[in-house]
Design a protein around this motif. Structure first.
Motif, PDB file in Angstrom:
ATOM      1  N   ARG A 181       2.798  12.618 -16.344  1.00 56.65           N
ATOM      2  CA  ARG A 181       4.034  12.056 -15.808  1.00 56.65           C
ATOM      3  C   ARG A 181       4.143  10.575 -16.188  1.00 56.65           C
ATOM      4  O   ARG A 181       3.152   9.857 -16.186  1.00 56.65           O
ATOM      5  CB  ARG A 181       4.080  12.145 -14.277  1.00 56.65           C
ATOM      6  N   LYS A 182       5.350  10.146 -16.462  1.00 54.82           N
ATOM      7  CA  LYS A 182       5.650   8.723 -16.569  1.00 54.82           C
ATOM      8  C   LYS A 182       6.399   8.357 -15.307  1.00 54.82           C
ATOM      9  O   LYS A 182       7.435   8.947 -14.991  1.00 54.82           O
ATOM     10  CB  LYS A 182       6.495   8.420 -17.801  1.00 54.82           C
ATOM     11  N   ILE A 183       5.861   7.390 -14.563  1.00 59.29           N
ATOM     12  CA  ILE A 183       6.419   7.086 -13.246  1.00 59.29           C
ATOM     13  C   ILE A 183       6.690   5.593 -13.087  1.00 59.29           C
ATOM     14  O   ILE A 183       6.144   4.761 -13.807  1.00 59.29           O
ATOM     15  CB  ILE A 183       5.471   7.551 -12.120  1.00 59.29           C
ATOM     16  N   GLU A 184       7.553   5.306 -12.112  1.00 59.99           N
ATOM     17  CA  GLU A 184       7.822   3.938 -11.681  1.00 59.99           C
ATOM     18  C   GLU A 184       7.259   3.806 -10.264  1.00 59.99           C
ATOM     19  O   GLU A 184       7.884   4.248  -9.308  1.00 59.99           O
ATOM     20  CB  GLU A 184       9.324   3.649 -11.674  1.00 59.99           C
ATOM     21  N   PRO A 185       6.069   3.236 -10.101  1.00 64.73           N
ATOM     22  CA  PRO A 185       5.466   3.151  -8.764  1.00 64.73           C
ATOM     23  C   PRO A 185       6.274   2.237  -7.849  1.00 64.73           C
ATOM     24  O   PRO A 185       6.600   1.113  -8.216  1.00 64.73           O
ATOM     25  CB  PRO A 185       4.071   2.584  -9.047  1.00 64.73           C
ATOM     26  N   CYS A 186       6.581   2.729  -6.658  1.00 65.82           N
ATOM     27  CA  CYS A 186       7.473   1.995  -5.752  1.00 65.82           C
ATOM     28  C   CYS A 186       6.794   1.520  -4.470  1.00 65.82           C
ATOM     29  O   CYS A 186       7.058   0.413  -4.005  1.00 65.82           O
ATOM     30  CB  CYS A 186       8.663   2.873  -5.377  1.00 65.82           C
ATOM     31  N   ALA A 187       5.949   2.369  -3.888  1.00 69.68           N
ATOM     32  CA  ALA A 187       5.357   2.032  -2.590  1.00 69.68           C
ATOM     33  C   ALA A 187       4.183   2.964  -2.327  1.00 69.68           C
ATOM     34  O   ALA A 187       3.989   3.960  -3.038  1.00 69.68           O
ATOM     35  CB  ALA A 187       6.397   2.149  -1.480  1.00 69.68           C
ATOM     36  N   MET A 188       3.416   2.632  -1.282  1.00 71.38           N
ATOM     37  CA  MET A 188       2.276   3.462  -0.904  1.00 71.38           C
ATOM     38  C   MET A 188       2.202   3.578   0.607  1.00 71.38           C
ATOM     39  O   MET A 188       2.636   2.679   1.324  1.00 71.38           O
ATOM     40  CB  MET A 188       0.962   2.861  -1.412  1.00 71.38           C
ATOM     41  N   TYR A 189       1.657   4.701   1.071  1.00 74.21           N
ATOM     42  CA  TYR A 189       1.325   4.799   2.482  1.00 74.21           C
ATOM     43  C   TYR A 189       0.054   5.629   2.633  1.00 74.21           C
ATOM     44  O   TYR A 189      -0.340   6.367   1.729  1.00 74.21           O
ATOM     45  CB  TYR A 189       2.480   5.378   3.314  1.00 74.21           C
ATOM     46  N   SER A 190      -0.603   5.453   3.753  1.00 67.88           N
ATOM     47  CA  SER A 190      -1.836   6.174   4.026  1.00 67.88           C
ATOM     48  C   SER A 190      -1.638   7.047   5.247  1.00 67.88           C
ATOM     49  O   SER A 190      -1.094   6.595   6.263  1.00 67.88           O
ATOM     50  CB  SER A 190      -2.987   5.189   4.270  1.00 67.88           C
ATOM     51  N   ILE A 191      -2.060   8.298   5.146  1.00 68.12           N
ATOM     52  CA  ILE A 191      -1.976   9.214   6.276  1.00 68.12           C
ATOM     53  C   ILE A 191      -3.133  10.194   6.187  1.00 68.12           C
ATOM     54  O   ILE A 191      -3.470  10.673   5.103  1.00 68.12           O
ATOM     55  CB  ILE A 191      -0.617   9.956   6.305  1.00 68.12           C
ATOM     56  N   GLN A 192      -3.775  10.443   7.313  1.00 67.60           N
ATOM     57  CA  GLN A 192      -4.907  11.369   7.394  1.00 67.60           C
ATOM     58  C   GLN A 192      -5.937  11.083   6.302  1.00 67.60           C
ATOM     59  O   GLN A 192      -6.384  11.970   5.579  1.00 67.60           O
ATOM     60  CB  GLN A 192      -4.409  12.819   7.315  1.00 67.60           C
ATOM     61  N   ASN A 193      -6.276   9.801   6.175  1.00 69.42           N
ATOM     62  CA  ASN A 193      -7.342   9.353   5.281  1.00 69.42           C
ATOM     63  C   ASN A 193      -7.003   9.493   3.798  1.00 69.42           C
ATOM     64  O   ASN A 193      -7.911   9.466   2.961  1.00 69.42           O
ATOM     65  CB  ASN A 193      -8.648  10.099   5.561  1.00 69.42           C
ATOM     66  N   LYS A 194      -5.738   9.624   3.452  1.00 73.10           N
ATOM     67  CA  LYS A 194      -5.375   9.757   2.048  1.00 73.10           C
ATOM     68  C   LYS A 194      -4.244   8.787   1.708  1.00 73.10           C
ATOM     69  O   LYS A 194      -3.304   8.624   2.480  1.00 73.10           O
ATOM     70  CB  LYS A 194      -4.955  11.193   1.722  1.00 73.10           C
TER      71      LYS A 194
END
Length: 238
Positions: free
Chosen positions: A170-183
């Motif tokens: 995949r070619k992606i445009e990274p926008c944001a991150m979040y963490s949930i249930q240790n991932k």
């Protein structure tokens, strides 16, 4: 708090953040906005180069009181990420102490690092955080992807889905991150799907930060969650 202590604290805050409004400062110190105006004038009279940005707030002239210790962008990003993790602890005093310490640390950030650390802070959310057995991040991807988010670099990934189907490129445009249930979950615009997609970072088998820049789509993580909740409700059987 005495006026002198407040003036020193305001100066530290101004060094830790690019812009601060008089309202923010008044609420923080539980004083009137008029008192903040007087404090700013006293700092200016003392020779502190405070810049007033109309409609936005106060900032310090770039380069003023540059500290001998400098942080790299990755180090600053690590601190911002740690702040989001620490803020999930149930020990309020520990979280408060960490945040106060971080204000002092951020006061020595260069302006460019401040700007990007604030950008990253708005693009990270930690949900249901557990402190034990945290999922390891594949090949140190977290810090590299954070750089791609704040510098708007395309990323090429080989991604393995949960169903263990063959990895897709995949070619992606990274926008944001979040963490949930240790991932850690990366939200990105996927050019293969022509839409936003969520990628588990531990399932990214290979990634490459590309030199090409993408145009900011003004992605907002809170809006993304709100829209996702609406879609789930519309597709439910209730």
């Amino acid at each position: 708090m005495s006026q002198l202590s407040r003036l020193i604290s305001i100066l530290t805050l101004l060094k830790s953040k690019r812009l601060l409004t008089s309202t923010e400062l008044a609420e923080r110190y539980n004083v009137s906005v008029r008192t903040i105006y007087r404090d700013i004038r006293k700092l200016e009279e003392a020779g502190i180069p405070i810049i007033s940005v109309e409609g936005k707030g106060y900032s310090l002239m770039d380069g003023y009181f540059v500290a001998p210790v400098q942080f790299t962008e990755k180090q600053a990003n690590a601190l911002i990420t740690a702040q989001h993790l620490v803020n999930q602890t149930k020990d309020e005093s520990f979280a408060n102490d960490f945040n106060e310490a971080l204000i002092k640390i951020k006061s020595v950030f260069r302006s460019s690092i401040q700007e990007k650390s604030e950008l990253l802070s708005d693009k990270i959310i930690v949900l249901d955080q557990f402190w034990n057995d945290f999922e390891p991040i594949n090949r140190n991807a977290l810090s590299e992807i954070q750089l791609a988010i704040t510098n708007f670099n395309y990323v090429e990934i080989n991604y393995r889905k949960v169903d263990n189907s063959p990895p897709s490129t995949r070619k992606i445009e990274p926008c944001a991150m979040y963490s949930i249930q240790n991932k850690w979950i990366l939200i990105a615009w996927c050019h293969l799907r022509s839409d936003y997609r969520a990628f588990r970072v531990d399932r990214i088998q290979h990634f490459k930060i590309l030199p090409e820049k993408f145009e900011d789509r003004k992605f907002n993580l809170q809006d993304y969650f709100t829209e996702s909740c609406h879609k789930e409700h519309e597709n439910s059987d209730s």
